[in-house]
Design a protein around this motif. Structure first.
Motif, PDB file in Angstrom:
ATOM      1  N   ASP A  64      10.231  30.644   5.287  1.00 30.24           N
ATOM      2  CA  ASP A  64       9.551  29.618   6.082  1.00 30.24           C
ATOM      3  C   ASP A  64       8.061  29.685   5.822  1.00 30.24           C
ATOM      4  OD1 ASP A  64       8.665  27.803   7.875  1.00 30.24           O
ATOM      5  OD2 ASP A  64       9.254  28.913   9.680  1.00 30.24           O
ATOM      6  N   SER A  66       5.723  28.094   7.059  1.00 30.47           N
ATOM      7  CA  SER A  66       4.907  27.959   8.265  1.00 30.47           C
ATOM      8  C   SER A  66       4.622  29.304   8.915  1.00 30.47           C
ATOM      9  CB  SER A  66       5.596  27.038   9.276  1.00 30.47           C
ATOM     10  OG  SER A  66       6.793  27.637   9.752  1.00 30.47           O
ATOM     11  N   GLY A  67       5.365  30.319   8.509  1.00 31.60           N
ATOM     12  CA  GLY A  67       5.140  31.652   9.072  1.00 31.60           C
ATOM     13  C   GLY A  67       3.753  32.171   8.767  1.00 31.60           C
ATOM     14  N   ILE A  69       1.039  30.356   8.367  1.00 32.18           N
ATOM     15  CA  ILE A  69       0.093  29.643   9.230  1.00 32.18           C
ATOM     16  C   ILE A  69       0.116  30.239  10.631  1.00 32.18           C
ATOM     17  CG2 ILE A  69      -0.448  27.414  10.279  1.00 32.18           C
ATOM     18  CD1 ILE A  69       0.699  26.078   7.808  1.00 32.18           C
ATOM     19  N   GLN A  70       1.309  30.539  11.128  1.00 35.14           N
ATOM     20  CA  GLN A  70       1.417  31.130  12.448  1.00 35.14           C
ATOM     21  C   GLN A  70       0.711  32.482  12.502  1.00 35.14           C
ATOM     22  OE1 GLN A  70       5.618  31.227  13.090  1.00 35.14           O
ATOM     23  NE2 GLN A  70       5.795  29.024  13.463  1.00 35.14           N
ATOM     24  N   PHE A  71       0.798  33.231  11.413  1.00 27.68           N
ATOM     25  CA  PHE A  71       0.130  34.534  11.354  1.00 27.68           C
ATOM     26  C   PHE A  71      -1.383  34.363  11.434  1.00 27.68           C
ATOM     27  CE2 PHE A  71      -1.889  37.938   8.896  1.00 27.68           C
ATOM     28  CZ  PHE A  71      -1.422  39.043   9.595  1.00 27.68           C
ATOM     29  N   TYR A  73      -3.016  31.788  12.806  1.00 25.82           N
ATOM     30  CA  TYR A  73      -3.335  31.367  14.172  1.00 25.82           C
ATOM     31  C   TYR A  73      -3.335  32.564  15.125  1.00 25.82           C
ATOM     32  CZ  TYR A  73      -2.877  26.444  12.880  1.00 25.82           C
ATOM     33  OH  TYR A  73      -3.038  25.206  12.316  1.00 25.82           O
ATOM     34  N   LEU A  74      -2.354  33.453  14.949  1.00 26.58           N
ATOM     35  CA  LEU A  74      -2.284  34.636  15.794  1.00 26.58           C
ATOM     36  C   LEU A  74      -3.509  35.517  15.593  1.00 26.58           C
ATOM     37  CD1 LEU A  74      -0.740  36.441  17.747  1.00 26.58           C
ATOM     38  CD2 LEU A  74       0.460  37.447  15.780  1.00 26.58           C
TER      39      LEU A  74
END
Length: 229
Positions: A64, A66-67, A69-71, A73-74
């Motif tokens: 994925d 998008s993972g 990007i999530q990292f 953001y985190l």
């Protein structure tokens, strides 16, 4: 809102400021932009070079994209939270030092060993704590026994004027601001504060004159330019 303009040495470093201009300020810095949408493209190309299939193929195999990007953001969220925690800690330390200095100077004042400068510093500390009536007692004591330089005497009058202004006593505030600029004619902060006091008293003619006096001394003064429009 206008504020007292005072400077410091020793324990004054905690309580005084010497800025002859008070335009809007107190910026706390900005976090830089951490990422953009296409910043992940080089990462994907490096981690999954051609020959291993497209991103769509990788997604089909369970990857994925998008993972990442999530990292990111985190990570940004954690940095912002840590900045907020640091700000809270800094405020706690500041308030602790403020209380310590206030207690020390209060004890000197009660014992009768306080100098005019001690009374001045204590008055400024109490103004910072918004204890204006109590602050005025110590500031008046400093004024009545003053032995310091004229520029600091002007700042003392300005601080007393500010305390009266916060208590809604416009006549007394105006008188103190006028004494401040009489001692130091180029003191633009006091001129601005005098203009504010006149404006609150609905004496717009004298308010305008005060702001125009500031602009003659400092043509770029943002407060006076805004108010003189």
């Amino acid at each position: 809102r206008r504020h007292p303009d005072v400077k410091g040495k020793g324990t004054r470093g905690l309580v005084r400021r010497k800025n002859d201009r008070r335009d809007r300020h107190d910026g706390h810095g900005r976090w830089g932009a951490w990422t953009r949408g296409n910043d992940l493209a080089p990462f994907v190309r490096e981690a999954y070079p051609s020959g291993m299939g497209s991103v769509g193929d990788l997604a089909a195999d369970g990857f994925d994209p998008s993972g990442g990007i999530q990292f990111v953001y985190l990570g940004v969220l954690l940095v912002l939270l840590s900045g907020g925690v640091f700000s809270v800690i800094r405020q706690v330390i500041y308030r602790s030092k403020l209380e310590e200095a206030t207690k020390e100077l209060s004890e000197k004042s009660r014992s009768g060993k306080a100098t005019y400068d001690d009374e001045y510093q204590l008055g400024v500390l109490l103004v910072k704590k918004k204890l204006y009536a109590t602050a005025l007692k110590h500031l008046d004591s400093a004024k009545n026994t003053w032995e310091g330089p004229d520029d600091e005497l002007a700042q003392l009058h300005n601080t007393i004027g500010y305390a009266y202004l916060q208590l809604g006593k416009m006549v007394e505030a105006i008188d103190e601001y006028k004494q401040a600029v009489a001692v130091q004619p180029g003191y633009v902060v006091a001129w601005n504060n005098l203009g504010d006091a006149y404006k609150r008293s609905k004496d717009y003619k004298n308010a305008l004159e005060a702001y125009e006096t500031t602009l003659r001394a400092d043509a770029g003064n943002g407060v006076a330019r805004e108010q003189a429009k």
